[in-house]
Design a protein around this motif. Sequence first.
Motif, short mmCIF file in Angstrom:
data_model
loop_
_atom_site.label_atom_id
_atom_site.label_comp_id
_atom_site.label_asym_id
_atom_site.label_seq_id
_atom_site.Cartn_x
_atom_site.Cartn_y
_atom_site.Cartn_z
N ARG A 163 0.83 -1.20 0.00
CA ARG A 163 0.00 0.00 0.00
C ARG A 163 0.87 1.26 0.00
NH1 ARG A 163 -4.78 -2.64 0.92
NH2 ARG A 163 -4.66 -4.26 2.51
N GLY A 164 2.00 1.19 0.70
CA GLY A 164 2.92 2.32 0.69
C GLY A 164 3.47 2.59 -0.69
N GLY A 165 3.84 1.53 -1.40
CA GLY A 165 4.34 1.70 -2.76
C GLY A 165 3.29 2.30 -3.67
N HIS A 166 2.04 1.89 -3.47
CA HIS A 166 0.96 2.44 -4.28
C HIS A 166 0.78 3.93 -4.01
CE1 HIS A 166 -2.53 2.39 -6.79
NE2 HIS A 166 -3.37 2.69 -5.80
N THR A 167 0.89 4.32 -2.75
CA THR A 167 0.77 5.74 -2.40
C THR A 167 1.90 6.55 -3.00
OG1 THR A 167 -0.43 5.25 -0.35
CG2 THR A 167 0.72 7.36 -0.47
N LEU A 168 3.11 6.01 -2.99
CA LEU A 168 4.25 6.70 -3.60
C LEU A 168 4.06 6.83 -5.11
CD1 LEU A 168 7.01 5.01 -1.47
CD2 LEU A 168 6.66 7.48 -1.64
N LYS A 169 3.51 5.81 -5.73
CA LYS A 169 3.22 5.91 -7.16
C LYS A 169 2.23 7.03 -7.44
CE LYS A 169 1.87 1.68 -7.68
NZ LYS A 169 1.27 0.47 -8.27
N GLN A 170 1.18 7.08 -6.64
CA GLN A 170 0.16 8.11 -6.85
C GLN A 170 0.73 9.51 -6.69
OE1 GLN A 170 -2.59 6.63 -3.83
NE2 GLN A 170 -4.08 6.15 -5.42
N ALA A 171 1.63 9.66 -5.74
CA ALA A 171 2.18 10.99 -5.44
C ALA A 171 3.25 11.43 -6.43
CB ALA A 171 2.76 11.00 -4.03
N LEU A 172 4.03 10.48 -6.94
CA LEU A 172 5.26 10.84 -7.64
C LEU A 172 5.31 10.44 -9.10
CD1 LEU A 172 7.61 9.66 -4.76
CD2 LEU A 172 6.85 12.01 -5.23
N GLU A 173 4.34 9.66 -9.56
CA GLU A 173 4.40 9.18 -10.94
C GLU A 173 3.28 9.73 -11.82
OE1 GLU A 173 4.64 4.93 -11.00
OE2 GLU A 173 6.46 4.86 -9.77
N ARG A 174 2.57 10.73 -11.31
CA ARG A 174 1.46 11.29 -12.07
C ARG A 174 1.61 12.80 -12.21
NH1 ARG A 174 -3.73 8.10 -9.36
NH2 ARG A 174 -3.01 5.99 -9.83
N THR A 175 1.05 13.33 -13.26
CA THR A 175 1.01 14.77 -13.44
C THR A 175 -0.44 15.18 -13.73
OG1 THR A 175 1.62 14.42 -15.76
CG2 THR A 175 3.38 15.09 -14.24
N PRO A 176 -0.83 16.35 -13.27
CA PRO A 176 -0.04 17.26 -12.43
C PRO A 176 0.17 16.71 -11.03
CG PRO A 176 -2.30 18.02 -12.55
CD PRO A 176 -2.21 16.85 -13.51
N SER A 178 -0.21 16.13 -7.28
CA SER A 178 -1.25 16.32 -6.27
C SER A 178 -0.57 16.56 -4.93
CB SER A 178 -2.15 15.08 -6.18
OG SER A 178 -2.95 15.12 -5.01
N GLU A 179 -0.70 17.78 -4.43
CA GLU A 179 -0.07 18.10 -3.16
C GLU A 179 -0.60 17.23 -2.03
OE1 GLU A 179 -0.68 22.27 -2.62
OE2 GLU A 179 0.89 22.82 -4.07
N ALA A 180 -1.88 16.92 -2.08
CA ALA A 180 -2.48 16.07 -1.05
C ALA A 180 -1.85 14.68 -1.04
CB ALA A 180 -3.99 15.96 -1.27
N ARG A 181 -1.55 14.17 -2.21
CA ARG A 181 -0.95 12.83 -2.28
C ARG A 181 0.52 12.85 -1.85
NH1 ARG A 181 -4.49 9.26 -4.06
NH2 ARG A 181 -6.16 9.87 -5.51
#
Length: 267
Positions: A163-176, A178-181
């Motif tokens: 789940r941690g890896g998934h959260t890191l993907k959401q925060a760091l592998e998408r544009t624009p 998301s500050e919340a992520r």
Amino acid sequence: MDSEDIEVWAAAQKKLPRPPTNEELAAFKEFLSDPESEVWRHAKKLAAFYIKPFEESRIDIFWFVLGDAVNKLTSQNDKLAELVLKLQRLPDGKGVLGPEPWWSDLPYFNNFWSEWMQFQFEDLPQAGQDYEAGCQANVNRNAFLAKLTARMGNVVDLDQRERGGHTLKQALERTPVSEARVLAAEPWITYCADSMYDRCLQGGPMSWEYPHNGTNWGVQKGWSKDRWSYWRKRFQEISNSAKIKEEVRRVAKGCAEKMEEVEKARG
């Protein structure tokens, strides 16, 4: 709920399709009201409600109540994590279903997080009155699971790094971005940087990695040292972006520095 009013939160639990009994809810409220030093006593008391054969247990209701508390009671996050850790270590119930303690494998814990909570990691509100509360709940969920993972020892059910890896993907592998992520990803580095790095070095498939998820990482799936390096560089980039709020830049900078420390410590 505008503030962490335990009575308001408790009243909402009685409106669930399968609400806790008055006795169960009273015990949970007492746990929330007492200091963290009393968690062990409350773990024993709460556990006693559910130590029954699975077909008779109401353990699913307990996880729903705890999950809602994680979402909404930010100040209780440490204590809620401690409760789960104490429950897992309880000797009570030995012999009910076999030779092992009933709580040792945290029955239905991972099922609950996968089947009932996982979608909440995906579907953050985009605007409106629920936006701030939804973003805070996502931070709370990730902080709670990261704290469990940091103290998992050899208990497989407490290992929430997927789940941690998934959260890191959401925060760091998408544009624009998301500050919340980004804020939700921070606990995984603060509490579990070494463990997350170990998982990257181990390699292998990563959960919830589907084509529709979207990623800027590329075609290489799974855990890897290269992906860890990519995440660190993305934190660095976010920390230097004038488009990002100062609080988020500061968090991103701290994460990048922590990840670099882990790498250097390993040589």
